[in-house]
Enzyme design. Sequence first.
Site, mmCIF file in Angstrom:
data_model
loop_
_atom_site.group_PDB
_atom_site.id
_atom_site.type_symbol
_atom_site.label_atom_id
_atom_site.label_comp_id
_atom_site.label_asym_id
_atom_site.label_seq_id
_atom_site.Cartn_x
_atom_site.Cartn_y
_atom_site.Cartn_z
ATOM 1 N N GLY A 1 7.542 56.485 -80.572
ATOM 2 C CA GLY A 1 6.226 56.833 -81.094
ATOM 3 C C GLY A 1 5.237 55.691 -80.949
ATOM 4 O O GLY A 1 5.621 54.535 -80.759
ATOM 5 N N ASP A 4 13.848 54.893 -90.145
ATOM 6 C CA ASP A 4 14.760 55.530 -89.202
ATOM 7 C C ASP A 4 15.534 56.609 -89.949
ATOM 8 O O ASP A 4 16.268 56.322 -90.895
ATOM 9 C CB ASP A 4 15.725 54.481 -88.643
ATOM 10 C CG ASP A 4 16.647 55.015 -87.560
ATOM 11 O OD1 ASP A 4 16.826 56.253 -87.481
ATOM 12 O OD2 ASP A 4 17.197 54.206 -86.796
ATOM 13 N N LYS A 20 22.537 60.174 -82.460
ATOM 14 C CA LYS A 20 22.515 59.914 -83.910
ATOM 15 C C LYS A 20 21.340 60.612 -84.600
ATOM 16 O O LYS A 20 21.494 61.139 -85.699
ATOM 17 C CB LYS A 20 22.460 58.405 -84.173
ATOM 18 C CG LYS A 20 23.780 57.685 -83.941
ATOM 19 C CD LYS A 20 23.636 56.185 -84.105
ATOM 20 C CE LYS A 20 23.358 55.775 -85.537
ATOM 21 N NZ LYS A 20 23.310 54.301 -85.682
ATOM 22 N N ALA A 37 13.131 70.940 -84.840
ATOM 23 C CA ALA A 37 12.631 71.018 -83.465
ATOM 24 C C ALA A 37 13.796 70.984 -82.493
ATOM 25 O O ALA A 37 14.401 69.931 -82.276
ATOM 26 C CB ALA A 37 11.673 69.864 -83.186
ATOM 27 N N TYR A 66 21.153 64.388 -74.939
ATOM 28 C CA TYR A 66 20.000 65.084 -75.516
ATOM 29 C C TYR A 66 20.324 66.555 -75.767
ATOM 30 O O TYR A 66 20.096 67.080 -76.861
ATOM 31 C CB TYR A 66 18.801 64.952 -74.575
ATOM 32 C CG TYR A 66 17.524 65.566 -75.105
ATOM 33 C CD1 TYR A 66 16.904 65.053 -76.240
ATOM 34 C CD2 TYR A 66 16.925 66.651 -74.463
ATOM 35 C CE1 TYR A 66 15.726 65.608 -76.725
ATOM 36 C CE2 TYR A 66 15.751 67.213 -74.941
ATOM 37 C CZ TYR A 66 15.157 66.689 -76.076
ATOM 38 O OH TYR A 66 13.990 67.247 -76.550
ATOM 39 N N ARG A 84 8.340 62.550 -67.658
ATOM 40 C CA ARG A 84 8.004 63.967 -67.625
ATOM 41 C C ARG A 84 6.981 64.246 -66.536
ATOM 42 O O ARG A 84 6.206 63.376 -66.157
ATOM 43 C CB ARG A 84 7.526 64.427 -69.000
ATOM 44 C CG ARG A 84 8.680 64.547 -69.983
ATOM 45 C CD ARG A 84 8.258 64.981 -71.353
ATOM 46 N NE ARG A 84 7.778 63.878 -72.161
ATOM 47 C CZ ARG A 84 7.619 63.933 -73.478
ATOM 48 N NH1 ARG A 84 7.892 65.039 -74.121
ATOM 49 N NH2 ARG A 84 7.183 62.887 -74.144
#
Length: 328
Positions: A37, A57, A92, A115, A146, A187
């Site tokens: 972020g 976190d 994690k 999400a 992922y 991306r």
Amino acid sequence: MKRVLITGAAGFLGSHLCDKFIDEGFQVIGMDNFITGDLKNINHLLNHPHFQLIEHDVTEFVKIEGELHYILHFASPASPIDYLKIPIQTLKVGSLGTHNLLGLAKAKKARILIASTSEVYGDPLVHPQSEDYYGNVNTIGPRGVYDEAKRFQESITMAYHRFHGLETRIVRIFNTYGPRMRLNDGRVIPAFIGQALRGENLTIFGDGLQTRSFCYVSDQVEGIYKLLFSDYVYPVNIGNPSEITIKDFADEIIKLTGTHQKVIYKELPKDDPLQRQPDISLAKKLLNWEPKVSREEGMFKTYQYFKSLSKEELHKSEHKDFTKHIKI
């Protein structure tokens, strides 16, 4: 005022969700550990009376004082460059992080929206992909960190719903784009636009005949918002079914930017999906939702955002030092 916790608040999609919920009259608690972020995404909110930022976190115990009515769990690396660099942290945040937030939702009697992603479908054998398709995922491949993190996320969320009666929602997000995306994050859209603005050749991996379907961020946020306040507990695809090949999309970028770069081809990464298109029949029926922003309109807005970046930002390397942020 109703209070909502949004994890991954300084990310691309998380920051737009913070804007949406503030605009809708919520007290927003944004949480991020800033692995991927960027504080600049929420700088405009830092002095807002209805926004609070917590640097934390979520793989560590999460504690929020006072009432909490909703949780949106968007903390996770989302680009291949990131999750291939920090595979353990990616697993994690999808497992421990989700467990922590489900526990918080249970303690606070809050509704939680998780999400998930179209990547749970892997390299699909069914096209377009509907929610009842179980996917084709390589669990031990490089992208598995992922894909499997998100698949586990869905499983534990449904377990909490069934066992504890927790109010849960699951959104499967397809390719989303718009302002605040990071350049060079692996991306397609920021990569192509960044290359065009820097005068570099556009790089296509594979033969360019693989497809993607791009949803503008305002449409995605609206779909997520509607899903949160629906009564449906199972996964729902939110994305734009307008499908295009990567090769044709590269041509659109060249036309949009007015540049004259060549297109070069490189080897397709392992397990990269060849087709990606959402079946949004369920979202239309349940939520009365479908995307409104055309790719032409959305790409123009996105290009204007990237064009406004400084030369320093445009040429900044994305080789981030993750080790100072995380424990693995």
